[in-house]
Design an enzyme around this catalytic site. Structure first.
Site, short mmCIF file in Angstrom:
data_model
loop_
_atom_site.label_atom_id
_atom_site.label_comp_id
_atom_site.label_asym_id
_atom_site.label_seq_id
_atom_site.Cartn_x
_atom_site.Cartn_y
_atom_site.Cartn_z
N GLU A 407 25.85 -11.24 -17.31
CA GLU A 407 25.49 -11.57 -15.93
C GLU A 407 25.69 -10.38 -15.00
O GLU A 407 26.23 -10.51 -13.90
CB GLU A 407 26.29 -12.78 -15.45
CG GLU A 407 26.01 -14.02 -16.28
CD GLU A 407 26.64 -15.30 -15.76
OE1 GLU A 407 27.46 -15.24 -14.82
OE2 GLU A 407 26.31 -16.38 -16.29
N GLU A 515 25.29 -18.18 -23.58
CA GLU A 515 26.37 -18.99 -23.00
C GLU A 515 25.75 -20.30 -22.54
O GLU A 515 24.63 -20.32 -22.08
CB GLU A 515 26.95 -18.21 -21.82
CG GLU A 515 28.21 -18.77 -21.24
CD GLU A 515 28.75 -17.87 -20.12
OE1 GLU A 515 28.77 -16.62 -20.27
OE2 GLU A 515 29.11 -18.42 -19.08
C1 GAL Z 1 29.38 -17.85 -16.40
C2 GAL Z 1 30.12 -16.56 -16.69
C3 GAL Z 1 31.44 -16.82 -17.38
C4 GAL Z 1 32.18 -17.91 -16.65
C5 GAL Z 1 31.32 -19.14 -16.59
C6 GAL Z 1 31.99 -20.32 -15.95
O1 GAL Z 1 28.36 -17.69 -15.50
O2 GAL Z 1 29.35 -15.73 -17.52
O3 GAL Z 1 32.20 -15.66 -17.43
O4 GAL Z 1 32.48 -17.46 -15.39
O5 GAL Z 1 30.17 -18.84 -15.86
O6 GAL Z 1 31.10 -21.39 -15.83
#
Ligand code: GAL
Length: 820
Positions: A407, A515
């Protein structure tokens, strides 16, 4: 060791962890060899001073960083290199120091390293005095905070090593193994070796590479190659070997060969170096997803941060292994090292246990996410850090892709035209031989596209065998990382709704959920009705609070950018082009207590809580990701008489399940196509709730939950009663408060006192509660929803260790043995 013996190994690679002194605070004179540190604390590494501290809203890391202290710390160690190594090369290897370290030997600075997750080495040879004491001092500066979106830990939190070699030796990370051709019949193994000549004269060395199988039997060897090196030079040697009928590395059978590289001068062995080898073929396919050794394998992965719960960031191999064992039990086959280079031990374990790793370097590039983060160092250090990361990890068979960023904010906009001069932009991009310079900052290929290309080129240049991806949260094709056309795999974080557009937007490109999910749960807490969704916080940047400081363990609470566990997994499962997913996260971690602020100080995202106790959704994954029969009924059965509540069940290998309350059926349920659980809305009456799963009318499994009475016992269950007497091994002991019949008391919050006698000490305590302000190092812990954890560490002696747990009039003991 699989092959050969230690005696044969000419290089020495020994732990440098023991007998350091430590002081929290800045002491400029500590670099002086004669500085009197007799008042400092004595300790062994790895060490994380933050985890020993007290939680406070005042700590500059903020709740996001775990609300534990930062600061500056000094470590010193006096050591006497033997005269017999005079004339050899002596290196100190740090696996990771968080952060901003400066290392001194006998008062001389060896260098600084800002990045807290990178491994690095210094050559001590020019500064050492043999046969007399030498002093190493390390300054660690984690005072500028916040510099992380999660808990980082503080100090020399990974292992340290002293490496002693002949002046002619294999360079740091100086082997590179690839398998250009793999079939059932044979595999070609290509070995590149970098040999360094640190002698003051020309040297001619012979290099040979040998392959040993898992039983230690030699199965292939290269020809011997001769290289000539001027003083101070390195030479690159390329060799090939054929392995007949190779035993492939796979998720279920992670077979490892050991490749030994030998260096000889005038026929005499002067250096040997072992590299693990896993023989496997793989590719990511735009239609079929991930293909390993010719078959489609869905990546059922989780993202993990590096902390080990109550042990903090301090690396302990058994603690990492236990996490992986718990994940494997759930059916997980993939780990994303989010969002930084991991401890080497994690990758060694993934090699041995068969996990598919996404190995990630950065959480930010030039644009910062917190006030003092790595963005400050990016311009100067990114080439070095990315290079070192890839060189260090590219021999791990478990690593299947590189992620160059998570991100990163550069994905969103065109450039930094407003903040960066043309000269500066070209300096950052510094494409070297490729001469990709910007003609103007408004160049249609934005600096961010070029930066993506640059990072991908560095990674690809060092390792052309693995695809490159990034975890992106701008899912559209306008994303500057995508536009750079440098990523081999399109990786999204979340954005489940966009995946149907992937084949159209990115034709021919493989896809992965880098993710997903970000479900929120507190173990043992249930918010009803369970079919209401709690989407918390309303927006990521808006404060949110709920007096419970808890999140529901029905799969009905998640962040607005995420989804339920069921939704993300179903999408992954039902779309063959999706290579897999890495769920955010496997374990709860310290810091980032979304949706809450302080006193919440650890995450709610885990499928497993911070102490390592599975939350209910663990069994959803187990029912989907494993072949073992699963039947999990929840919640507990201690409610107000007459109260309406929802009972859920996860199951597999059955076509129906039936629920009974005190013998009365509450009906049969069957999962629909798009459902991964069933539920009943029932009225509570004390007694027994029972569930049965049946297949074609035949009972598969049955489970019962009884209404628990008052706390009457403490139950202690060790994950292992036999540990190694090596001063490092751990036994994780689950402490449960039960009633007279052994039923878990689901609301028990007894304060439990611990005492240990014998061969162990308490390394940490926890209970998985995200708002507990108790110390992780105290000899006591409150139970949270009936449970807590105590971690015993062997103290280096053999024999038994007896742990006694007491709470008011409850008392129980357990014995652990330390063996050779
Ligand atoms: C994502 C991020 C992670 C964590 C997660 C929590 O966007 O890549 O590091 O912050 O959100 O939902």
């Amino acid at each position: 060791m699989a092959c050969g013996t230690q005696k044969e190994s000419v290089r020495q690679h020994t732990s440098f962890n023991n007998d350091w002194t430590f002081h929290l605070g800045d002491v400029a004179e500590a670099i002086r060899p004669d500085y009197d540190d007799s008042g400092w604390r004595k300790l062994n590494l790895p060490h994380d001073w933050a985890i020993e501290g007290a939680f406070s809203a005042e700590n500059p890391s903020g709740a996001g960083g775990g609300a534990l202290p930062g600061g500056i710390g000094w470590y010193r160690k006096v050591f006497t290199p033997g005269k017999e190594i005079d004339g050899k090369r002596v290196f100190i290897d740090f696996d990771g120091v968080y952060m901003n370290s400066e290392v001194f030997i006998n008062g001389q600075s060896l260098g600084i390293r800002p990045f807290g997750y990178i491994s690095f080495r210094y050559d001590l040879t020019p500064y050492l005095k043999y046969g007399e004491p030498n002093v190493m001092a390390v300054r660690v500066d984690n005072s500028d905070q916040p510099n992380s979106r999660w808990y980082s830990g503080c100090g020399i939190y990974r292992n340290t090593w002293l490496t002693v070699t002949h002046p002619v030796h294999i360079d740091q990370w100086g082997t590179y193994l690839t398998t250009p051709e793999v079939s059932a019949k044979q595999a070609t193994v290509a070995a590149t070796t970098i040999v360094k000549n640190d002698h003051s004269a020309i040297e001619e060395a012979e290099v040979q590479t040998l392959i040993y199988n898992a039983e230690g039997k030699k199965v292939a060897q290269s020809n011997s190659s001769t290289v000539r090196m001027a003083a101070g030079d390195t030479a690159r040697v390329q060799q090939q070997m054929i392995l007949d009928k190779p035993h492939l590395w796979d998720v279920e059978s992670p077979y490892l060969y050991t490749v030994r590289t030998e260096i000889r001068l005038d026929g005499q062995l002067v250096d040997t170096y072992d590299t693990p080898l896993g023989v496997r073929s793989f590719r990511f396919d735009a239609e079929r997803g991930f293909i390993l050794n010719g078959r489609e394998v869905k990546i059922k992965g989780v993202c993990q941060h590096h902390d080990l719960g109550c042990l903090g960031a301090a690396v302990n191999t058994r603690a990492i292994e236990r996490q992986l064992e718990i994940l494997r039990e759930m059916g997980c086959n993939g780990i994303r090292c989010s969002h930084n280079p991991p401890a080497p031990e994690l990758l060694d374990l993934c090699d041995r246990m068969g996990f598919i790793v996404m190995d990630e370097t950065f959480d930010m590039w030039r644009k910062k996410k917190t006030a003092h983060d790595y963005a400050r160092y990016f311009n100067e250090w990114h080439e070095r850090d990315l290079t070192d990361h890839i060189l260090r990890d590219r021999n791990h068979p478990s690593v299947f892709m590189w992620s160059i960023g998570n991100e990163v904010l550069e994905q969103w906009d065109q450039a930094d035209a407003d903040t960066l001069s043309l000269e500066e932009a070209n300096l950052v991009l510094n494409f070297g031989h490729e001469q990709h310079t910007l003609a103007a900052v408004s160049d249609s290929r934005s600096i961010n596209e070029l930066l993506t290309q640059k990072l991908a080129n560095i990674a690809r240049g060092l390792d052309p065998t693995r695809p490159i991806t990034a975890g992106c949260n701008e899912p559209r094709a306008s994303n500057h990382l995508f536009r750079a056309n440098a990523l081999d795999i399109i990786g999204y974080n979340y954005h489940e709704k966009y995946i149907k557009d992937v084949p159209r937007n990115f034709p021919g490109k493989p896809f992965i959920f880098a993710e997903s999910t970000s479900g929120l749960m507190t173990r043992g807490y249930y918010r009803m009705p369970s079919d209401s969704m709690y989407i918390w916080p309303e927006r990521w940047d808006k404060p949110f609070t709920d007096p419970s400081f808890s999140c529901s363990s029905y799969d009905n609470c998640h962040v607005p950018w995420g989804s339920t566990h069921e939704v993300a997994w179903l999408l992954t499962k039902q779309n063959p082009f999706v290579s897999g997913l890495y769920v955010w996260t496997g374990f709860d971690y310290l810091g980032e207590p979304t949706p809450y602020g302080f006193p919440a100080r650890s995450s709610y995202f885990g499928i497993i809580d911070l102490a390592g106790f599975p939350k209910d959704v663990y069994y959803m994954y187990q029912s989907e990701w494993t072949e073992k029969p699963v039947l999990h009924l929840f919640p507990h059965w201690n409610w107000e008489p007459g109260q309406t509540l929802d009972m859920w069940a996860y199951y597999n290998q059955a076509d129906e399940v039936e629920l009974y309350i005190n013998g009365t059926s509450q009906g049969i349920r069957r999962k629909g196509d798009k459902e991964l659980h069933v539920s009943w809305r029932v009225r509570f009456e004390p007694g027994t709730v029972r569930i049965v799963s049946r297949n074609a009318g035949k009972e598969v499994l049955t489970k019962e939950i009884h209404t628990a009475g008052v706390p009457a016992h403490i139950r202690l269950t060790a994950d292992r009663k036999e540990v190694k007497a090596d001063g490092l091994d751990l036994s994780f002991i689950t402490v449960e408060v039960t009633d007279a019949n052994g039923n878990l008391c689901p609301h028990a919050d007894n304060l439990i006192q611990f005492a240990v006698e014998g061969s162990a000490f308490i390394a940490g305590v926890d209970n998985g509660c995200q708002t507990s302000m108790e110390s992780f190092k105290a000899p006591q812990r409150q139970a949270f929803n009936g449970k807590c954890l105590v971690v015993l560490q062997n103290n280096g002696t053999k024999g038994s260790a007896r742990l006694t747990a007491t709470s008011d009039n409850l008392k129980e003991s357990i014995t652990i043995n330390g063996n050779n």
